[in-house]
Scaffold this motif. Structure first.
Motif, PDB file in Angstrom:
ATOM      1  N   LEU A 114      -6.319  13.979   4.178  1.00 40.07           N
ATOM      2  CA  LEU A 114      -7.472  13.912   3.893  1.00 40.07           C
ATOM      3  C   LEU A 114      -7.953  12.970   2.699  1.00 40.07           C
ATOM      4  O   LEU A 114      -7.433  12.710   1.994  1.00 40.07           O
ATOM      5  N   TRP A 115      -9.024  12.290   3.249  1.00 41.04           N
ATOM      6  CA  TRP A 115      -9.717  11.110   2.324  1.00 41.04           C
ATOM      7  C   TRP A 115      -8.517  10.130   1.824  1.00 41.04           C
ATOM      8  O   TRP A 115      -8.575   9.726   0.835  1.00 41.04           O
ATOM      9  N   PRO A 116      -7.959   9.781   2.633  1.00 39.38           N
ATOM     10  CA  PRO A 116      -6.920   8.618   2.030  1.00 39.38           C
ATOM     11  C   PRO A 116      -7.675   7.196   2.052  1.00 39.38           C
ATOM     12  O   PRO A 116      -8.891   7.276   2.738  1.00 39.38           O
ATOM     13  N   PHE A 117      -7.385   6.500   0.934  1.00 35.50           N
ATOM     14  CA  PHE A 117      -8.016   5.404   0.687  1.00 35.50           C
ATOM     15  C   PHE A 117      -7.445   3.936   1.020  1.00 35.50           C
ATOM     16  O   PHE A 117      -6.217   3.901   0.601  1.00 35.50           O
ATOM     17  N   PHE A 118      -7.999   3.114   2.050  1.00 33.38           N
ATOM     18  CA  PHE A 118      -7.202   1.840   2.272  1.00 33.38           C
ATOM     19  C   PHE A 118      -7.948   0.655   1.743  1.00 33.38           C
ATOM     20  O   PHE A 118      -8.915   0.649   1.800  1.00 33.38           O
ATOM     21  N   VAL A 119      -7.000  -0.367   1.504  1.00 30.73           N
ATOM     22  CA  VAL A 119      -7.958  -1.877   1.098  1.00 30.73           C
ATOM     23  C   VAL A 119      -6.948  -2.561   1.928  1.00 30.73           C
ATOM     24  O   VAL A 119      -5.666  -2.782   2.343  1.00 30.73           O
ATOM     25  N   GLY A 120      -7.793  -3.774   2.283  1.00 29.41           N
ATOM     26  CA  GLY A 120      -7.102  -4.781   3.194  1.00 29.41           C
ATOM     27  C   GLY A 120      -7.972  -5.906   3.806  1.00 29.41           C
ATOM     28  O   GLY A 120      -9.115  -5.623   4.179  1.00 29.41           O
ATOM     29  N   GLY A 143      -4.183  -2.321   6.561  1.00 29.09           N
ATOM     30  CA  GLY A 143      -4.191  -2.365   5.299  1.00 29.09           C
ATOM     31  C   GLY A 143      -3.283  -1.433   4.364  1.00 29.09           C
ATOM     32  O   GLY A 143      -2.498  -0.798   5.072  1.00 29.09           O
ATOM     33  N   ARG A 144      -3.308  -1.363   3.214  1.00 27.54           N
ATOM     34  CA  ARG A 144      -2.642  -0.718   2.341  1.00 27.54           C
ATOM     35  C   ARG A 144      -3.311   0.555   1.803  1.00 27.54           C
ATOM     36  O   ARG A 144      -4.168   0.590   1.529  1.00 27.54           O
ATOM     37  N   CYS A 145      -2.426   1.790   1.800  1.00 20.63           N
ATOM     38  CA  CYS A 145      -2.998   2.996   1.488  1.00 20.63           C
ATOM     39  C   CYS A 145      -2.809   3.266  -0.186  1.00 20.63           C
ATOM     40  O   CYS A 145      -1.772   3.367  -0.701  1.00 20.63           O
ATOM     41  N   ARG A 146      -3.743   3.065  -0.786  1.00 14.85           N
ATOM     42  CA  ARG A 146      -3.825   2.983  -2.257  1.00 14.85           C
ATOM     43  C   ARG A 146      -3.913   4.421  -2.765  1.00 14.85           C
ATOM     44  O   ARG A 146      -3.515   4.701  -3.808  1.00 14.85           O
ATOM     45  N   PRO A 198       2.066   6.565   5.109  1.00 14.11           N
ATOM     46  CA  PRO A 198       3.193   5.425   4.930  1.00 14.11           C
ATOM     47  C   PRO A 198       2.658   4.157   5.349  1.00 14.11           C
ATOM     48  O   PRO A 198       1.586   3.724   5.997  1.00 14.11           O
ATOM     49  N   PRO A 199       3.377   3.219   4.847  1.00 17.05           N
ATOM     50  CA  PRO A 199       3.034   1.728   4.966  1.00 17.05           C
ATOM     51  C   PRO A 199       2.699   1.398   6.296  1.00 17.05           C
ATOM     52  O   PRO A 199       3.558   1.968   7.488  1.00 17.05           O
ATOM     53  N   GLY A 200       2.148   0.155   6.540  1.00 17.22           N
ATOM     54  CA  GLY A 200       1.827  -0.188   7.841  1.00 17.22           C
ATOM     55  C   GLY A 200       2.376  -1.381   8.142  1.00 17.22           C
ATOM     56  O   GLY A 200       3.544  -1.608   7.489  1.00 17.22           O
TER      57      GLY A 200
END
Length: 252
Positions: free
Chosen positions: A64-70, A117-120, A125-127
């Motif tokens: 729920l509500w994971p945050f991603f950047v990339g 992206g990266r899950c901050r 799990p990593p992509g």
């Protein structure tokens, strides 16, 4: 609601008083998805398939509500599902809307950042990650253009991170009806209770209210009326009413 409070998407002291932002969508998301980890794997798979509008191939882990950047952008999908497809991990996004509009390029941005992206925050799990689908749950008329654009971009190859056949758009009326069918068909007590409670909530809100079946109508008993053929009217343009009779019900 517990998940929404823990994730600081809603504060108990702000839900009803002095709220600077409306947490309704987050509370609905939490109520629908937050209890599903307590169901059996088979029941959870059925429940998530209904909420996605697509049969998932296996049970899924719920984020729920994971945050991603990339790549210079970021996103916070409401729900990310991780499941097994053809022997490897795959993902599905569910964006929950309770009347609010979609942000600019929101759908495609969520798909791109989940894919590469990266899950901050959130523990995904990593992509890179294989995204099989995207569901807009709670779709309304003002969302139609954004969903159509997303579908066209996926079909044309402009958005390669998700297949076009994996894009779903569900109105609350549709979701509520599907939950009602699941409640009627399920023999799992936990799944049956969740589906019934969720369907009752949705049906009781303006977004999910539908016209129910007409009540049973009982024909009136036998009766009749008649006009006297000799009745006269004062208006010169009218002469008299022909004698007539109408009977209700079946003749004996």
């Amino acid at each position: 609601m517990f998940d929404a409070v823990i994730a600081k998407k809603a504060r108990m002291s702000k839900i009803l008083h002095d709220a600077k932002r409306n947490p309704r969508e987050d509370l609905v998301t939490s109520s629908l998805f937050g209890v599903l980890p307590f169901l059996t794997p088979a029941a959870r798979q059925e429940a998530l398939s209904v909420l996605c509008g697509h049969p998932l191939p296996s049970d899924a882990k719920i984020y729920l509500w994971p945050f991603f950047v990339g790549n210079g952008e970021s996103s916070e999908p409401d729900v990310v599902l991780e499941f097994t497809h053809e022997g490897r991990a795959a993902y599905w996004i569910v964006e929950v809307k309770w009347g609010a509009p979609l942000g600019a390029d929101q759908c495609a941005r969520e798909i791109r950042t989940l894919s590469f992206g990266r899950c901050r925050r959130g523990g995904v799990p990593p992509g890179p990650r294989k995204v099989l689908g995207y569901t807009l749950l709670g779709a309304e008329r003002h969302h139609e253009l954004a969903v159509a654009t997303l579908h066209e971009d996926a079909r044309s190859g402009k958005l390669k991170a998700v297949p076009a056949e994996g894009i779903r758009s569900l109105k609350w009326t549709t979701a509520g009806g599907n939950l009602r069918l699941l409640e009627a068909a399920s023999f799992d007590p936990g799944l049956k209770a969740w589906a019934g409670l969720s369907a009752n909530f949705i049906a009781g809100q303006p977004q999910g209210a539908v016209l129910r079946t007409w009540p049973k109508m009982t024909p009136p008993g036998r009766g009749g009326f008649a006009f006297d053929g000799e009745e006269k009217f004062a208006l010169p343009s009218m002469t008299y009413v022909q004698k007539a009779r109408y009977e209700f019900g079946d003749k004996q």
